[in-house]
Design a protein around this motif. Structure first.
Motif, short mmCIF file in Angstrom:
data_model
loop_
_atom_site.label_atom_id
_atom_site.label_comp_id
_atom_site.label_asym_id
_atom_site.label_seq_id
_atom_site.Cartn_x
_atom_site.Cartn_y
_atom_site.Cartn_z
N LEU A 182 90.28 73.70 43.34
CA LEU A 182 89.64 72.69 44.42
C LEU A 182 89.17 71.06 43.80
CD1 LEU A 182 86.28 75.44 44.22
CD2 LEU A 182 87.95 74.76 46.07
N LEU A 183 89.65 71.02 43.00
CA LEU A 183 89.82 69.27 42.58
C LEU A 183 91.34 69.17 42.64
CD1 LEU A 183 88.43 70.14 38.95
CD2 LEU A 183 87.20 69.57 41.23
N ALA A 184 91.21 67.43 42.68
CA ALA A 184 92.58 67.22 43.23
C ALA A 184 92.88 66.94 41.40
CB ALA A 184 92.09 65.83 43.37
N SER A 185 94.08 66.84 40.88
CA SER A 185 94.66 66.74 40.32
C SER A 185 94.53 65.62 38.90
CB SER A 185 96.35 66.89 39.34
OG SER A 185 96.61 65.79 40.82
N ASP A 186 94.18 64.05 40.27
CA ASP A 186 93.34 62.92 39.06
C ASP A 186 92.16 62.79 39.09
OD1 ASP A 186 93.87 62.45 41.94
OD2 ASP A 186 94.69 60.14 42.34
N ASN B 245 89.08 62.31 33.07
CA ASN B 245 89.55 61.96 33.60
C ASN B 245 91.20 62.55 34.73
OD1 ASN B 245 88.89 58.74 33.59
ND2 ASN B 245 89.64 59.34 30.82
N SER B 246 90.78 63.75 34.64
CA SER B 246 91.57 64.82 34.92
C SER B 246 90.55 65.90 35.48
CB SER B 246 92.66 64.98 34.48
OG SER B 246 92.86 66.07 33.29
N ALA B 247 91.77 66.77 36.31
CA ALA B 247 90.95 68.06 36.64
C ALA B 247 90.68 68.83 35.55
CB ALA B 247 91.38 69.26 37.86
N ARG B 248 91.91 69.11 34.76
CA ARG B 248 91.74 70.04 33.50
C ARG B 248 90.93 68.76 32.41
NH1 ARG B 248 95.03 73.41 33.78
NH2 ARG B 248 97.02 73.28 35.24
N ASP B 249 91.23 67.83 32.48
CA ASP B 249 89.69 67.60 31.36
C ASP B 249 88.50 68.15 31.70
OD1 ASP B 249 91.08 65.05 29.99
OD2 ASP B 249 90.25 63.40 30.72
N LEU B 250 87.88 68.22 32.57
CA LEU B 250 86.57 68.29 33.73
C LEU B 250 86.67 69.77 33.28
CD1 LEU B 250 83.88 68.14 34.75
CD2 LEU B 250 85.39 69.28 37.29
N VAL B 251 87.84 71.58 33.50
CA VAL B 251 87.68 72.53 32.90
C VAL B 251 87.61 72.45 31.17
CG1 VAL B 251 89.31 74.31 32.81
CG2 VAL B 251 88.53 73.34 35.18
N ALA B 252 87.93 71.34 30.67
CA ALA B 252 87.52 71.20 29.25
C ALA B 252 86.09 70.75 29.26
CB ALA B 252 88.58 70.59 28.21
N PHE B 253 85.39 69.96 29.90
CA PHE B 253 84.65 69.96 29.43
C PHE B 253 82.97 70.84 29.77
CE2 PHE B 253 80.30 68.51 31.33
CZ PHE B 253 79.67 67.71 30.86
N LEU B 254 82.84 71.69 31.25
CA LEU B 254 82.70 73.07 31.31
C LEU B 254 83.28 73.96 30.92
CD1 LEU B 254 83.80 72.50 35.17
CD2 LEU B 254 81.51 71.88 34.25
N LEU C 143 85.39 63.74 48.82
CA LEU C 143 86.38 64.34 48.47
C LEU C 143 86.98 63.92 49.32
CD1 LEU C 143 83.47 66.51 48.99
CD2 LEU C 143 84.82 68.60 49.76
N GLU C 144 88.74 64.30 48.82
CA GLU C 144 90.09 63.92 49.38
C GLU C 144 90.40 65.04 49.74
OE1 GLU C 144 93.38 61.47 47.43
OE2 GLU C 144 91.34 59.59 47.71
N GLY C 145 91.72 64.91 50.87
CA GLY C 145 92.24 66.38 51.63
C GLY C 145 92.29 67.29 50.96
N GLN C 146 91.02 67.89 51.64
CA GLN C 146 89.99 69.59 50.52
C GLN C 146 90.10 69.85 49.56
OE1 GLN C 146 92.03 72.01 54.11
NE2 GLN C 146 90.80 70.95 55.45
N ARG C 147 89.80 68.26 49.08
CA ARG C 147 89.52 68.74 47.15
C ARG C 147 88.68 67.64 46.68
NH1 ARG C 147 93.61 72.02 44.81
NH2 ARG C 147 95.24 72.51 46.26
N ILE C 148 87.79 68.08 45.81
CA ILE C 148 86.83 66.79 45.12
C ILE C 148 87.85 66.22 44.40
CG2 ILE C 148 84.80 66.82 43.42
CD1 ILE C 148 84.57 69.65 44.04
N ALA C 149 87.81 64.58 44.66
CA ALA C 149 88.54 63.76 44.03
C ALA C 149 87.99 63.40 42.96
CB ALA C 149 89.45 62.83 44.96
N GLU C 150 86.60 62.75 43.41
CA GLU C 150 85.22 62.01 41.89
C GLU C 150 84.50 62.58 42.32
OE1 GLU C 150 85.95 57.32 41.74
OE2 GLU C 150 86.35 58.15 43.73
#
Length: 162
Positions: free
Chosen positions: A50-54, A68-77, A135-142
């Protein structure tokens, strides 16, 4: 063409534009709902989808490290679920316009793990916070997320009552 005909054509065109904007707003709100549902389910692959890679998350609350990335957010969560294993978020309000969705969230969780330098308290944190998603391109960008960190620390017994 008569004025009446031009007005009808303009009104008809505006109706299509408004309908398209409403459909886009509803689609964007559905994306944010799916995001919160995936977080609650700890479905990290779905969150990544659901997230933009950047993806970027902005927040000044608690002076946290940048996301600063989708993976960073997953680690935070994932770290948040170590601290609050029973964490659950509820969406209270969603307002959408163009490429943004504003959300008022309610968070509830029991602090059973460390939170930075604060040891587990065993106390429940209940907090309402505000987030704005782009949202950008049907993903959450920021995302921009802010909450009352001091009130949370007080609830958990990590800060004295003022």
């Amino acid at each position: 063409m008569s004025r009446v005909g031009a007005a009808r054509r303009s009104s008809h065109s505006l109706g299509r534009t408004e309908r398209a904007a409403t459909a886009m707003s509803e689609q964007n709100k559905s994306l944010v709902r799916a995001f919160v549902y995936a977080i609650n389910a700890q479905d990290w692959q779905r969150v990544l989808g659901l997230l933009a890679s950047d993806f970027r998350r902005h927040s000044t609350a608690a002076g946290e490290p940048p996301v600063n990335s989708a993976r960073d957010l997953v680690a935070f969560l994932q770290a948040e679920f170590v601290t609050f294993p029973d964490a659950c978020e509820t969406l209270l309000d969603l307002v959408a316009e163009a490429d943004k969705v504003a959300a008022r969230h309610h968070f509830r969780g029991t602090q059973l793990g460390p939170m930075g330098s604060f040891p587990p308290s065993g106390k429940v944190l209940e907090a309402t916070y505000i987030a704005i998603y782009r949202l950008e391109g049907q993903r959450i960008a920021e995302a921009w997320a802010e909450w009352d960190n001091l009130a949370g620390l007080k609830q958990l017994g990590h800060a004295g009552a003022a």
